[in-house]
Every structure is written in structure tokens, then in C-alpha cells.
Design a protein around this motif. Structure first.
Motif: not given
Lengths: 172, 432
Positions: A14-15, A18-19, A21-22, A25, A60-61, A64-65, A68-69, A170, B25, B269, B272-273, B277, B280, B284
């Protein structure tokens, strides 16, 4: 393999997601800034910057979806869920999750066909094949299938949470 | 008789959304049902979403504006700005509610998107209002949603850019036309806030002594300069709104990291994360709307609505009234950008034929669609603020109703008094 080990692998993955996704962006942002700097300050318009930033935004969308969301970040309509009993909510999760997973699985072959067919085209400036760029949609669908299958399974079996998702490092 | 594909599609979306599936969705699933039932290639959904996101230059402003707000949040920029608003209006009862509205007006000068406003600055101010339980979370969410609506009415405004595209109207004069109605709505919201604050006994912030003002203004100067830089860029014709969004993010980073030196790499960081999030989860939703938009276009839903309401033989006033009612009803069900791109183009030629001024019409449409962002059950902003504040949607809606009422009143006012919209553009050379 025990649950703790599974959890730490899940957290690590997961991390890394996230990397990515960052980085995506940051790419949107830097490419766009370059465009502004080159166009207005150096009077030297670039074509590829806009292409890179829109493609990074598309990735990203969907990325991310997919990864990371968190469920709490999802934009959903919670009026009924808030008044329903926990038992009813589990039924809701099972019905809605099963419907989504089935629809995504039934249409997946057509989606894969479309994405692989797009190999005939390339992005105009950076020259990357569109099937490569669009593959993120297949990743997105696959991740949704897994995520909602887990949600259905948990609702059906009555487990409320699985450590692999909880221990994701998180911080916010 | 089997139900027709569009009914199945709408039914699927409504049922899945009610069962708590994320709305984006739900729209993808409903559109897949439509494509399967109508015997079309289901990969059309993927194509619409991918090509829509890839081709949406203007939508890039969303992640960029969210990021600039998050970056301002990491450093002390937003706090300084909120300190300034607080010194200005915090002394009145329900002070933070007023601060919320005033900061929306100032931030409106930097952001073109109500969703980005609510997701960015809104997150901060909801945090301030609910800290130590000073305001109920649902009230904080409600006033944040209501004041975020003002954002795209005061320039710069992404919806107005879209209207200018579909109606071939002047973007500069449209922007100017939104200024007076936007300020009017801000005053109306502050009026409601005063009233509610007195009724419910909301707290007052500490009064700021007059001699402290120069210091507070100086502290807030870099963020206060941001709208000046952005609007200067856009009005000078130098940058597009999306470019302005990138400049805003860079400016926030520069000021926080170089001028104030109050951010670390780790903080950047995480900011930006968090932006990734938020972008995204909103992206969607927009993607799902794009797919659903395809279904609506194929089914020619707008035409059917027109036939249903019978738009022939209307006067200009009753036409505007009808447009307002139709858009408000649609706004309860559909996302604003979808309405703007699919339904408004049908009204534009009719408005033109009836001699309605395009700047006036554009401002009415945008104000109406922005109100649609906060009308239940399908108001995007409602979801965003309920999500941020963690307050139940139903109680947010209850606290929102008085704000909604005055905004609809303001909409009626600008509909029947065109001068309220057209006065400023005309004073600055608009010939319409």
C-alpha cells in the motif's frame, strides 16, 4: 503464512502504491509548471507538457481509486446506510458488491479487447502506445473486483475487519 | 413488456447508490447495465471514461487547486489568512460561520471549483469549527457547502468557462457578471448565519484590538496576494484558469517552504498524498458522470424533457422561470457539469431567440447549477462536506435548508432583475 506477515506485506504494498500516486500528482504539477514557464517566461511553447499532465491525471484517478482511496474517502450516499441495522448493512454490502463485481467481470473481456486494440494508436507527443497507457483501466477494474469481493465476503462471513487493510501505515 | 434499457440504467444507479455503493461506481455499473441491455459494446464505458479524463484539460484544475489548498494548509498560509478573516468578522456571534463565508469570497478569487474549495479550505475550516465541539459538525459542514457554492460564481470559474464554450459568450464579461451576485449571496449567507447563531447560541471569537490589525494584515499578506496574482494573470490574458491553478500551487509551496520555512519534506509528501487521495475519489465521480453522460446523450434525455414541459410560446420571463425550475430539479439528480454540457446547449438557442442577454443567462445558469451542488439528494458538495466532517448526511441537509432557501431567493432576484448581473459588465464596456 500467518496474519501478521500478510498484514506487513499488505502495508508495504500500500505504501508503494501511495508512492506511485504521489509521483503521478507531482508529474501533473511539474509538467504543468514547465508549460507555464516555457510559454510565458521563455516564450517557447512545449507540446508534450500538456499531454504528460493529462495522462498522469488519468492514471492518478484510476490508480488512486484502485489502491489508495480508503472506504471512508469514497463519495457515497449514506442516508439509508445510517438508519439501517448492522445486519441490514451487511445485506446492502452483499447485494451492491455482488452486482458491481458481476457487472465488471461480465464486461471485462470487452474492456481488455478495447485496451489491447488501442495498440494501433500512440500518444502524439511522447509516442507511448495507447494500450500501455490505457492498461490502467484494466488494473482499476481488477482492483475493484478484488476490493468488493473482499467486502462481500466479509459481510457474508461476519468478519468486520481484516488486519491486512488496517495495518497500512496510515499517518493522517 | 421488458423495461427499456434507460429505465434499467437509472434504476440500477439509484438502487446501488441507496445501498451505499460509492456514487461513481454506481454510475459506471448503471451505464454497464444500459450498454448490455441495449446490445451495445460494454467497452464504450471504458472508452468514455479514459478519453474523457485524458481530454479534460480544464479538469486538471481540480487536482491542482486541491493541492494548492493542501500545501497552504501544511504551511501557515491558510492559518494566517483565516486569522485575518477572524480579526475582521470573528467578533460577531457565530464568528467562525462568518469567517467561513468571508474566506470563501477571498478564496473564490483563486479557485474555480466549488468542489475543490470544499475539499481544500473547507476541510480546514470545518476542523476549526468542530474543534472542542464548538459548533455541531453538521452545521460546520452545511455552511461550508453553502459558502463553497459562491466560489464559482465569483471569478475565476470553471463552470462559466464551460458555459462560454457552449454558448459562445464572452468569458471576461461572464466573470464580471458573476461578481455582484456572488457578493450578494455572501451577504445573504452571513445574514442567515447571524440569525442561526443567535438562536443556537454559537460562540463569539475574541475581539481583535485595532492596533493589532497592521500585524495581522502583514502576516496574511502573502496569501492575500494570491488572488491578486491569479486574477491579474487571468484578466491580463496571460494564463488560463488551469495554469493559474498550477501557479497557485507553486506559489503556496514557495511561500511556505522558502519565505516562512515552516514545512518539512515529509509534510509536503503527506500533503501531496492527501491531495492525490481527494483528487482520485472526486475524479472517479467525474469519470462515472462522463460514462453516464454518454447514456443520457444517446437517449436524448434533454429533448424528452423539453417535450414534456412544452417549451413553445413562452415569454422571456416565463422561459427563464421554466429553465430555473428544470435546472433545479435536474440539479437534484445530475451532476452540474453534465447538465452544463448536455442540457444547457438546448436552452441556449431558445434564450437567444427570446432576446435574453447571454451574460445574464450564463450567470443564471451557473448560479442555478451551483445551487444544484447542495440540493439533496444528489448534491456533490453535500457528499464532500459530509465526508470531511464525518457528520451524517441527513443532519447536514437539515442544517443546510435555511441557506438553501436564501440562495434560491438570490437566484430569483438575479433572474428578474437583470441589472444586478449586467450592471458591472456594462460599466466596464459590455455592449449587451
Amino acid at each position: 503464512m500467518n496474519a501478521g506477515r500478510l498484514a506487513s506485506i499488505g502495508g508495504w504494498l500500500r505504501r508503494r502504491a501511495e508512492n506511485v500516486a504521489v509521483a503521478l500528482l507531482a508529474t501533473v504539477f511539474v509538467a504543468f509548471l514547465l508549460q507555464v514557464v516555457f510559454r510565458y517566461l521563455l516564450n517557447l511553447p512545449l507540446g508534450w507538457t500538456l499531454e504528460v499532465s493529462t495522462l498522469a491525471w488519468m492514471w492518478l484517478v484510476l490508480w488512486g481509486a484502485a489502491f489508495i482511496v480508503r472506504p471512508a474517502d469514497d463519495i457515497s450516499f449514506d442516508i439509508l446506510c445510517n438508519v439501517a441495522s448492522p445486519r441490514m448493512r451487511r445485506v446492502f454490502d452483499i447485494v451492491s458488491g455482488t452486482a458491481l463485481v458481476l457487472l465488471l467481470l461480465v464486461t471485462l473481456p470487452a474492456v481488455v479487447d478495447y485496451v489491447t486494440f488501442m495498440k494501433i494508436e500512440r500518444a502524439s507527443y511522447i509516442g507511448v502506445r495507447l494500450d500501455v497507457l490505457f492498461s490502467v483501466y484494466v488494473i482499476f477494474v481488477a482492483a475493484l473486483v478484488v476490493r468488493f469481493s473482499i467486502r462481500v465476503w466479509r459481510a457474508a462471513s461476519g468478519t468486520t475487519h481484516v488486519p491486512a487493510v488496517e495495518a497500512s501505515g496510515q499517518t493522517d | 413488456m421488458p423495461p427499456d434499457p434507460f429505465t434499467l440504467c437509472l434504476g440500477t444507479i439509484i438502487v446501488l447508490a441507496l445501498l451505499g455503493l460509492p456514487v461513481g461506481y454506481g454510475m459506471i455499473a448503471g451505464s454497464l447495465v444500459y450498454l448490455l441491455a441495449a446490445g451495445q459494446d460494454p467497452s464504450i464505458a471504458a472508452e468514455q471514461l479514459l478519453q474523457g479524463l485524458r481530454g479534460s484539460y480544464i479538469l486538471l484544475a481540480i487536482p491542482l487547486f486541491i493541492m494548492s489548498a493542501e500545501l497552504m494548509n501544511v504551511g501557515s498560509l491558510t492559518n494566517r489568512l483565516l486569522g485575518f478573516c477572524n480579526a475582521l468578522v470573528g467578533r460577531f456571534r457565530g464568528g467562525l460561520g462568518h469567517v467561513n463565508v468571508v474566506q470563501s469570497v477571498i478564496f473564490a478569487g483563486m479557485s474555480g471549483s466549488a468542489i475543490a474549495d470544499a475539499a481544500g479550505v473547507g476541510r480546514l475550516i470545518i476542523g476549526m469549527m468542530t474543534r472542542d465541539g464548538r459548533y455541531p459538525a453538521s452545521y460546520a459542514a452545511a455552511i461550508t457547502a453553502a459558502s463553497a457554492v459562491i466560489g464559482p460564481i465569483i471569478p475565476p470559474s470553471i463552470p462559466m468557462v464551460l458555459f462560454a464554450v457552449v454558448a459562445d459568450a464572452s468569458i471576461g464579461y461572464l466573470f464580471l457578471g458573476g461578481a455582484v451576485p456572488g457578493l450578494l449571496m455572501a451577504v445573504a449567507l452571513m445574514g442567515v448565519n447571524s440569525l442561526r447563531a443567535r438562536q443556537r447560541g454559537f460562540p463569539v471569537e475574541e475581539r481583535t484590538p485595532l492596533r493589532a490589525f497592521p500585524g495581522i494584515v502583514a502576516r496574511a499578506l502573502p496569501p492575500l496576494l494570491m488572488p491578486v496574482i491569479l486574477l491579474g494573470g487571468i484578466y491580463g490574458g496571460a494564463t488560463t484558469p488551469t495554469e493559474a491553478a498550477a501557479v497557485a500551487a507553486a506559489y503556496a509551496l514557495l511561500v511556505s517552504a522558502v519565505v516562512y520555512r515552516d514545512v518539512s519534506l515529509g509534510n509536503v509528501y503527506r500533503a501531496v498524498l492527501a491531495s492525490a487521495r481527494a483528487s482520485a475519489s472526486i475524479g472517479v465521480l467525474v469519470g462515472g458522470a462522463m460514462v453516464f453522460n454518454y447514456v443520457i446523450t444517446v437517449e436524448q434525455v434533454p429533448r424528452q424533457i423539453l417535450a414534456l414541459v412544452g417549451a413553445d410560446g413562452l415569454s422571456a420571463t416565463s422561459f427563464l422561470l421554466m429553465v430555473n425550475v428544470v435546472l433545479l430539479v435536474l440539479g437534484c439528480l445530475l451532476e452540474g457539469i453534465t447538465i452544463l454540457l448536455v442540457i444547457v446547449p438546448i436552452f441556449v438557442p431558445m434564450a437567444g431567440a427570446l432576446g435574453i442577454d447571454m451574460v445574464h443567462f450564463g450567470v443564471i445558469v451557473v448560479v442555478n447549477l451551483m445551487i444544484g451542488l447542495i440540493t439533496p439528494p444528489y448534491g456533490l458538495l453535500l457528499f464532500v462536506v459530509a465526508n470531511i466532517s464525518r457528520a451524517p448526511l441527513l443532519s447536514v441537509i437539515r442544517d443546510l435548508l435555511p441557506f438553501l432557501a436564501v440562495m434560491i431567493g438570490a437566484l430569483a432576484f438575479i433572474t428578474f432583475v437583470p441589472e444586478a448581473v449586467l450592471w458591472l459588465p456594462r460599466a466596464l464596456g459590455y455592449g449587451g
